[in-house]
Design an enzyme around this catalytic site. Structure first.
Site, PDB file in Angstrom:
ATOM      1  N   SER A 117      37.308  -7.735 -20.336  1.00 18.21           N
ATOM      2  CA  SER A 117      36.496  -6.321 -20.802  1.00 18.21           C
ATOM      3  C   SER A 117      35.285  -6.907 -21.730  1.00 18.21           C
ATOM      4  CB  SER A 117      37.300  -5.578 -21.355  1.00 18.21           C
ATOM      5  OG  SER A 117      37.713  -5.949 -22.501  1.00 18.21           O
ATOM      6  N   LYS A 118      34.528  -5.846 -21.943  1.00 20.46           N
ATOM      7  CA  LYS A 118      33.554  -6.180 -22.885  1.00 20.46           C
ATOM      8  C   LYS A 118      33.922  -6.575 -24.260  1.00 20.46           C
ATOM      9  CE  LYS A 118      30.269  -3.060 -20.269  1.00 20.46           C
ATOM     10  NZ  LYS A 118      29.090  -2.360 -20.360  1.00 20.46           N
ATOM     11  N   ARG A 119      35.009  -6.183 -24.621  1.00 22.81           N
ATOM     12  CA  ARG A 119      35.490  -6.279 -25.865  1.00 22.81           C
ATOM     13  C   ARG A 119      35.988  -7.647 -26.147  1.00 22.81           C
ATOM     14  NH1 ARG A 119      33.530  -3.115 -29.512  1.00 22.81           N
ATOM     15  NH2 ARG A 119      33.226  -1.115 -28.542  1.00 22.81           N
TER      16      ARG A 119
END
Ligand code: GLU
Length: 516
Positions: A274-276
Site C-alpha cells: 500500500s501507499k503507506r
C-alpha cells in the site's frame, strides 16, 4: 489486422504508486513490441477525488522512467486538448471530453440497456440505512429497481417532467437478469460471472453532466481504437459490466482484449503493497517524492538515488520474467523479450533488497567518469564546486565504487578524500585514542612527510609500516588512530590510499589541525 493501441489511463487522485508505473510500463512494452501506440489518457471525471499536481506528477514520473507516450501529451509534456492530424483522438483529458459522453448514455437508454433514475441522495441513503437495520445491504439492482423512482417504474410523462424539472438524475445501466457473462483475460484465462451478482451502475450524472468511470472508459477505449486493455486486477470486478457495455453499444467486433495484472505484495507477501507501506518499512513506493496538501512527504525512488534504468528493470520483474536467468534489461532491451503470456497470475512480492541490488548493478555498469559527473551535485552541495579536478574525482570514484549501491554511498565512502573530518566517531575515539597515541601518530606522519615517497600508495604504506615496526609500536593501534585523525573514524579506506589522494600538505594539515 488492427494497429496495436494501448493506453495507460490513470486518475489524477494522488501520486502514482509504483504498481501504476508498472502498468504503464507493461502497456508501453506491449505497444513498442507490436509497433503500435502507447496512449496516456487522464481519467479525471471524478471531481471529488481530484488532487492538484497529480497529473503533472504522473507525466513527470513516466518521463523519468523513459516511458514516453505516443499520444496524450505533446513534446512539452502537456496533455493535448485539441484534436489535430497528429492527435485525431484528442482531447486526452476526460474532463475536456465532457460533451462526448451524454449521447452515448442516452443511446443506451433508447436501446433499453439503461434507464433514468431519479432517486435523490437522501432517498438512497434512507434505503441503505433501512437495509442495514435489517442486517442487509442495499443494492440498486433488478430486485430493488422495481420499487425505486426511475424511468422503468414511472410513466413516460412523469419521466419527461422529472428530466426537465430536476438536475440531479442519473442514467443507470440496466443489468440483464440471470445471464452468464463469459469473459476472456489474457492473463487469467476464461472467467464467467452471473449478472445476478451485479448492480445497476450509474453511467452518467446530470448534476455535473459527467460520465462515471465505466462509461467514459468504454466510450474512450472505443473511440481511441484501443486494442488491448492492460490494467490492475482491481478492475477485474468491473469487467462483466464492461463486456456488457460493449455488447449494448454493438461494439463487440472491436472490443479490446483484456489483461488484468496481479497486485504488488508487501515484502512478507501478506497483503497488497500500500501507499503507506514504504514509509513504514523504509523504502519508497512512489517513483518520485510527493508532498501532500498537509505537507507530509513520501519518499521517491528518484530522490532516494535510484537510477531510472534500475527502477524500470526492477518493476518489469515484479510479475514477469523472461524465462531464463538473465535479470538485467534496459527499457529498450525489454521491448523484444516482454510478453503478456509470461506475466504471473499470482501477486508479485516486492523485495526492497532486490531493488537495491538492481541499483548497484546499474551503478557498476557506469564508467568512473560518468559516476564522477553524478557526484558533482553532491560536491557542490558541500561547497566543493571546482575544488578538485575531474581526474581526481574519477580516481576517487574508482577506489570506492565497488561497495556502493547508490551515488550517495560513493560520497559517504570517499568523503575523506575531499574534506577533513568535522567530527570524530566517539566510540572509535574511546577505543583507540589513548594517552600515548597522539605522539606516535605525529611522529609517524612527520617521518613520512620528511623522508617518504608520496608517488605511490605502496611506497607510502611501506614507509609507514617500516617506521611503526622499527619503533616496535602496535601497528593496528597507530594505523587506526591515524585513520581516525584523517577521516573521523577508525574504519574505512586504506590509510595509504587516503594519503596518496590527499597528499603531503593536506596530510600535515589534518594531523596538525586535529581537534582530538
Ligand atoms: N482510471 C482508472 C484507474 O485509475 C483506469 C482503469 C483502466 O485502466 O481501465 O486506474
Amino acid at each position: 489486422m488492427r494497429r496495436t493501441r494501448v493506453r495507460f489511463a490513470p486518475s489524477p487522485t494522488g501520486p502514482l504508486h509504483m504498481g501504476g508505473v508498472r502498468t504503464a510500463l507493461y502497456n508501453y512494452l506491449f505497444a513498442k513490441q507490436n509497433g503500435g501506440d502507447f496512449i496516456l489518457r487522464i481519467e479525471d471525471t471524478d471531481s471529488h477525488r481530484f488532487v492538484p499536481g497529480a497529473e503533472k506528477y504522473i507525466i513527470e514520473a513516466l518521463k523519468w522512467c523513459g516511458i514516453t507516450p505516443d499520444e496524450g501529451v505533446d513534446a512539452e509534456g502537456n496533455v493535448v486538448s485539441v484534436a489535430s492530424d497528429k492527435h485525431p483522438h484528442a482531447p486526452y483529458r476526460q474532463s475536456e471530453r465532457k460533451p462526448i459522453y451524454r449521447k452515448y448514455a442516452e443511446q443506451l437508454v433508447a436501446s433499453g440497456n439503461a434507464y433514468y433514475a431519479f432517486d435523490t441522495a437522501e432517498e438512497l441513503a434512507a434505503k441503505r440505512a433501512e437495509a442495514e437495520a435489517a442486517g442487509q445491504t442495499f443494492i440498486y439492482n433488478q430486485n430493488t429497481r422495481k420499487e425505486l423512482r426511475n424511468s422503468l417504474t414511472l410513466s413516460e410523462a412523469e419521466t419527461k417532467a422529472l428530466l426537465e424539472e430536476r438536475s440531479d438524475w442519473t442514467i443507470r445501466f440496466k443489468m440483464p437478469e440471470n445471464t452468464v457473462v463469459k469473459m476472456d483475460d489474457l492473463i487469467r484465462g476464461h472467467v464467467e460471472v452471473n449478472t445476478d451478482t451485479l448492480d445497476d451502475k450509474v453511467l452518467w450524472k446530470r448534476a455535473d453532466e459527467l460520465p462515471t468511470y465505466h462509461l467514459a472508459n468504454i466510450v474512450d477505449d472505443h473511440l481511441m481504437e484501443i486494442t488491448e486493455v492492460i490494467r490492475g486486477e482491481e478492475w477485474l470486478p468491473s469487467l462483466p459490466l464492461h463486456y456488457l457495455l460493449y455488447q449494448a453499444f454493438g461494439w463487440t467486433d472491436t472490443m479490446p482484449r483484456f489483461a488484468h495484472l496481479s497486485l504488488l505484495l508487501k515484502p512478507d507477501g501478506k497483503g497488497k503493497l500500500s501507499k503507506r507501506d514504504g514509509d513504514k518499512m523504509g523504502f519508497p513506493v512512489f517513483p518520485l517524492r510527493w508532498v501532500n496538501a498537509e505537507g507530509e512527504v513520501s519518499r521517491g525512488y528518484r530522490e532516494d538515488g535510484y537510477f531510472p534504468e534500475a527502477f524500470v528493470n526492477l518493476l518489469a520483474f515484479l510479475g514477469w520474467n523472461p524465462g531464463d536467468d538473465r535479470e538485467l534489461f534496459t527499457l529498450e532491451e525489454l521491448v523484444p523479450v516482454f510478453s503478456l503470456e509470461r506475466i504471473i497470475k499470482s501477486g508479485a512480492r516486492f523485495n526492497p533488497e532486490k531493488a537495491r541490488w538492481y541499483n548497484r548493478e546499474y551503478l557498476r555498469m557506469k564508467s568512473d567518469s560518468e559516476l564522477a559527473k553524478l557526484l558533482a551535485p553532491i560536491l557542490e552541495e558541500n561547497g566543493l564546486k571546482g575544488a578538485f579536478t575531474d581526474e581526481y574525482v574519477t580516481k576517487a570514484v574508482a577506489l570506492v565504487k565497488e561497495r556502493a549501491f547508490f551515488v550517495q554511498d560513493i560520497w559517504e565512502s570517499a568523503k575523506c578524500l575531499f574534506l577533513a573530518p568535522k567530527e570524530y566517531n566517539q566510540k572509535d575515539v574511546e577505543k583507540f585514542w589513548k594517552e600515548d597515541t597522539p605522539a606516535m601518530v605525529k611522529a609517524a606522519v612527520k617521518d613520512l612527510a620528511e623522508k617518504g615517497d608520496f608517488s605511490s600508495k605502496e611506497a607510502i604504506e611501506e614507509h609507514l609500516v617500516g617506521f611503526i615496526k622499527g619503533n616496535e609500536w602496535p601497528m593496528g593501534k597507530v594505523m587506526n588512530s591515524l585513520r581516525l585523525v584523517l577521516t573521523g573514524a577508525a574504519s574505512g579506506l586504506g590509510i595509504a590510499d587516503i594519503i596518496s589522494f590527499i597528499g603531503r600538505d593536506e596530510l600535515l594539515r589534518r594531523v596538525n589541525g586535529c581537534a582530538l
